[in-house]
Scaffold this motif. Structure first.
Motif, PDB file in Angstrom:
ATOM      1  N   ALA A  23      71.773  69.099  22.102  1.00  0.00           N
ATOM      2  CA  ALA A  23      71.296  67.876  21.579  1.00  0.00           C
ATOM      3  C   ALA A  23      71.396  66.616  22.220  1.00  0.00           C
ATOM      4  N   SER A  24      72.467  66.554  23.057  1.00  0.00           N
ATOM      5  CA  SER A  24      72.844  65.182  23.624  1.00  0.00           C
ATOM      6  C   SER A  24      74.018  65.435  24.772  1.00  0.00           C
ATOM      7  N   ASP A  25      73.976  64.864  25.886  1.00  0.00           N
ATOM      8  CA  ASP A  25      75.053  64.812  26.719  1.00  0.00           C
ATOM      9  C   ASP A  25      76.320  63.883  26.285  1.00  0.00           C
ATOM     10  N   ASN A  26      75.995  63.495  25.034  1.00  0.00           N
ATOM     11  CA  ASN A  26      77.160  62.705  24.392  1.00  0.00           C
ATOM     12  C   ASN A  26      78.061  63.776  23.926  1.00  0.00           C
ATOM     13  N   TYR A  27      77.281  64.810  23.456  1.00  0.00           N
ATOM     14  CA  TYR A  27      78.193  65.984  22.804  1.00  0.00           C
ATOM     15  C   TYR A  27      79.251  66.436  23.641  1.00  0.00           C
ATOM     16  N   ALA A  28      79.270  66.288  24.904  1.00  0.00           N
ATOM     17  CA  ALA A  28      80.134  67.135  25.528  1.00  0.00           C
ATOM     18  C   ALA A  28      81.412  66.186  25.427  1.00  0.00           C
ATOM     19  N   GLY A  29      82.655  66.693  25.984  1.00  0.00           N
ATOM     20  CA  GLY A  29      84.013  66.280  25.912  1.00  0.00           C
ATOM     21  C   GLY A  29      84.076  65.422  27.231  1.00  0.00           C
ATOM     22  N   ALA A  30      85.264  65.280  27.528  1.00  0.00           N
ATOM     23  CA  ALA A  30      85.360  64.447  28.836  1.00  0.00           C
ATOM     24  C   ALA A  30      85.774  65.376  30.024  1.00  0.00           C
ATOM     25  N   HIS A  31      85.620  64.788  31.013  1.00  0.00           N
ATOM     26  CA  HIS A  31      85.834  65.657  32.290  1.00  0.00           C
ATOM     27  C   HIS A  31      87.485  65.785  32.565  1.00  0.00           C
ATOM     28  N   PRO A  32      87.816  66.891  32.837  1.00  0.00           N
ATOM     29  CA  PRO A  32      89.456  66.920  32.933  1.00  0.00           C
ATOM     30  C   PRO A  32      89.762  65.962  34.034  1.00  0.00           C
ATOM     31  N   GLU A  33      89.253  65.637  34.913  1.00  0.00           N
ATOM     32  CA  GLU A  33      89.490  64.393  35.918  1.00  0.00           C
ATOM     33  C   GLU A  33      89.614  63.191  35.416  1.00  0.00           C
ATOM     34  N   VAL A  34      88.823  63.210  34.352  1.00  0.00           N
ATOM     35  CA  VAL A  34      88.798  61.567  33.863  1.00  0.00           C
ATOM     36  C   VAL A  34      90.054  61.629  32.829  1.00  0.00           C
ATOM     37  N   LEU A  35      90.373  62.621  31.961  1.00  0.00           N
ATOM     38  CA  LEU A  35      91.414  62.641  31.189  1.00  0.00           C
ATOM     39  C   LEU A  35      92.546  62.503  32.148  1.00  0.00           C
ATOM     40  N   ALA A  36      92.972  63.271  33.072  1.00  0.00           N
ATOM     41  CA  ALA A  36      93.958  63.160  34.158  1.00  0.00           C
ATOM     42  C   ALA A  36      94.305  61.748  34.405  1.00  0.00           C
ATOM     43  N   ALA A  37      92.933  61.090  34.653  1.00  0.00           N
ATOM     44  CA  ALA A  37      93.094  59.596  35.012  1.00  0.00           C
ATOM     45  C   ALA A  37      93.668  58.664  33.970  1.00  0.00           C
ATOM     46  N   LEU A  38      92.965  58.967  32.684  1.00  0.00           N
ATOM     47  CA  LEU A  38      93.632  58.344  31.548  1.00  0.00           C
ATOM     48  C   LEU A  38      95.409  58.406  31.211  1.00  0.00           C
ATOM     49  N   ALA A  39      95.791  59.451  31.427  1.00  0.00           N
ATOM     50  CA  ALA A  39      97.116  60.015  31.388  1.00  0.00           C
ATOM     51  C   ALA A  39      97.871  59.092  32.653  1.00  0.00           C
ATOM     52  N   LEU A  40      97.386  59.061  33.688  1.00  0.00           N
ATOM     53  CA  LEU A  40      97.960  58.480  34.901  1.00  0.00           C
ATOM     54  C   LEU A  40      98.100  56.881  34.562  1.00  0.00           C
ATOM     55  N   ALA A  41      96.979  56.437  33.858  1.00  0.00           N
ATOM     56  CA  ALA A  41      97.025  54.982  33.433  1.00  0.00           C
ATOM     57  C   ALA A  41      98.017  54.428  32.223  1.00  0.00           C
ATOM     58  N   ASN A  42      98.290  55.285  31.484  1.00  0.00           N
ATOM     59  CA  ASN A  42      99.099  55.535  30.061  1.00  0.00           C
ATOM     60  C   ASN A  42     100.557  54.917  30.145  1.00  0.00           C
ATOM     61  N   GLU A  43     101.093  55.287  31.296  1.00  0.00           N
ATOM     62  CA  GLU A  43     102.592  54.914  31.170  1.00  0.00           C
ATOM     63  C   GLU A  43     103.023  53.482  31.528  1.00  0.00           C
ATOM     64  N   GLY A  44     103.915  52.775  30.776  1.00  0.00           N
ATOM     65  CA  GLY A  44     104.259  51.482  30.920  1.00  0.00           C
ATOM     66  C   GLY A  44     103.443  50.428  30.758  1.00  0.00           C
ATOM     67  N   HIS A  45     103.542  49.240  30.849  1.00  0.00           N
ATOM     68  CA  HIS A  45     103.067  48.014  30.345  1.00  0.00           C
ATOM     69  C   HIS A  45     101.756  47.717  31.615  1.00  0.00           C
ATOM     70  N   ASN A 221      78.264  61.026  31.394  1.00  0.00           N
ATOM     71  CA  ASN A 221      78.462  61.714  32.683  1.00  0.00           C
ATOM     72  C   ASN A 221      79.842  62.120  32.720  1.00  0.00           C
ATOM     73  N   GLY A 222      80.583  62.358  31.547  1.00  0.00           N
ATOM     74  CA  GLY A 222      82.237  62.689  31.709  1.00  0.00           C
ATOM     75  C   GLY A 222      83.168  61.969  31.291  1.00  0.00           C
ATOM     76  N   MET A 223      82.640  60.691  30.996  1.00  0.00           N
ATOM     77  CA  MET A 223      83.703  59.590  30.376  1.00  0.00           C
ATOM     78  C   MET A 223      84.020  59.798  28.835  1.00  0.00           C
ATOM     79  N   VAL A 224      85.092  59.340  28.366  1.00  0.00           N
ATOM     80  CA  VAL A 224      85.505  59.531  27.101  1.00  0.00           C
ATOM     81  C   VAL A 224      84.787  58.286  26.237  1.00  0.00           C
ATOM     82  N   PHE A 225      84.754  57.129  26.796  1.00  0.00           N
ATOM     83  CA  PHE A 225      84.144  56.091  26.132  1.00  0.00           C
ATOM     84  C   PHE A 225      84.073  54.929  27.309  1.00  0.00           C
ATOM     85  N   GLY A 226      83.224  53.922  27.124  1.00  0.00           N
ATOM     86  CA  GLY A 226      83.143  52.669  27.966  1.00  0.00           C
ATOM     87  C   GLY A 226      81.990  53.204  28.937  1.00  0.00           C
ATOM     88  N   GLU A 227      81.452  51.759  29.212  1.00  0.00           N
ATOM     89  CA  GLU A 227      80.337  51.611  30.289  1.00  0.00           C
ATOM     90  C   GLU A 227      80.770  50.315  30.925  1.00  0.00           C
TER      91      GLU A 227
END
Length: 359
Positions: A23-45, A221-227
């Motif tokens: 139906a849509s490329d929006n149906y896909a989840g996030a690429h694992p490398e994107v999820l790993a980047a989010l986790a990397l940025a999550n620590e601290g302030h 193209n593999g992100m969770v959200f954002g442009e």
């Protein structure tokens, strides 16, 4: 003393991850490398509202793709990117020339006109692509106070019909628009697929040919959200950061948008994902062409296949795989491939299509 937050979660999976669709490329989840980047940025302030180190680093990455004068403004979504970009390019009395099939005209709930205060001047096209000649159908009346003033040409790359502008086609549009005193906006929701199809850098059909502002798409193209709105010509806009806030597109925790864009753009993930989804669309199209009773409507140049087949076949097939009608009265459908579409997904869909055609 506050206890450290541990990894425990009470969230549960509420879907079957084996279910696939077209139906849509929006149906896909996030690429694992994107999820790993989010986790990397999550620590601290980190400082809020774009003053963080991830957004600062993103600026340098954007320069590597679009030149040293390019400036990126991360936003929440594609509609927000388009509305903000178009507002930045127009006066209150301005109008935007676009294809009748353009996303800003068909699929954004009237946001450019209702929220952005813009007038869209649409042109019917056979393949979703504008040309200088088609633009001239609406490029007139600048001194007529009774008509909204054409100030911007907006094109989509690749188009909503899955077709791709060549570098020369965009150059001709930009030169034509600029000669008439208009600016050019490029809706790049699937810009990576276009670059992969053309086998050229994204700069080849953006800043290198004079496009003024780009809406850069990452969610498809593999992100969770954002442009991001990427200003390619600083002289074409003013007060973009104020417009982003006014348009409700300023993220307080912007690092989580910026780091996803970094994950795509720092190396070649954007291109790997796009090449794969394009290849899956070619595999799907090749299988469809071998079947009687199905007509492919447009050249398959990116990650979309548009087809016409008997309505009842589509209805039965939709019970097995999700996809959308494009024009239900005509029997036209759209099949989209994503970065995570597999060969097995395509082959299973083709087998189901064969079975429904045979019924």
């Amino acid at each position: 003393m506050t206890a450290a937050l541990g990894p425990r979660t009470d969230a549960r999976r509420h879907h079957d991850p084996s279910v696939r669709g077209f139906a849509s490329d929006n149906y896909a989840g996030a690429h694992p490398e994107v999820l790993a980047a989010l986790a990397l940025a999550n620590e601290g302030h980190q400082v809020a509202y774009g003053e963080d180190q991830y957004t600062d680093h993103l600026r340098r990455i954007v320069h590597s793709h679009f030149g040293p004068s390019a400036e990126a403004f991360p936003v929440f979504n594609g509609t927000g990117a388009n509305v903000t970009a178009l507002q930045a390019l127009t006066d209150r009395w301005g109008a935007v020339i676009c294809a009748e099939s353009a996303h800003i005209n068909v699929d954004e709930g009237g946001a450019p006109e209702r929220m952005g205060g813009l007038k869209l001047l649409t042109v019917p096209t056979p393949d979703g692509k504008l040309t200088p000649e088609l633009i001239d159908r609406q490029a007139w009346g600048w001194e007529d106070e009774h008509r909204a003033m054409p100030q911007v040409v907006s094109i989509t790359q690749n188009t909503e019909l899955g077709t791709v502008y060549t570098v020369d086609e965009i150059r001709a549009i930009v030169e034509h628009a600029h000669a008439k005193g208009m600016k050019v906006h490029l809706d790049g929701a699937r810009i990576a697929n276009a670059a992969a199809s053309l086998d050229v850098p994204m700069r080849a059909f953006t800043n290198a040919v004079g496009v003024d502002v780009l809406s850069y798409g990452g969610t498809k193209n593999g992100m969770v959200f954002g442009e991001a709105v990427i200003v390619l010509n600083p002289d074409a806009v003013s007060h973009m950061k104020h417009l982003r806030k006014l348009s409700m597109q300023l993220a307080s925790k912007m690092r989580f948008v910026s780091v996803q864009l970094e994950a795509l753009l720092a190396k070649d993930l954007w291109l790997r994902n796009a090449r794969h989804s394009n290849a899956m669309a070619q595999r799907l199209a090749a299988g469809v062409r071998a079947l009687d009773g199905v007509e492919i409507l447009y050249p398959v140049q990116a990650n979309a296949v548009f087809a016409r087949l008997p309505h009842e076949v589509s209805r039965r097939l939709q019970e097995r795989f999700r996809f959308y009608f494009w024009d239900e009265a005509a029997g036209d459908v759209r099949w989209m491939c994503a970065f995570d579409t597999t060969e097995d997904d395509v082959d299973a869909f083709l087998q189901a299509l064969k079975e429904e055609l045979a019924r």
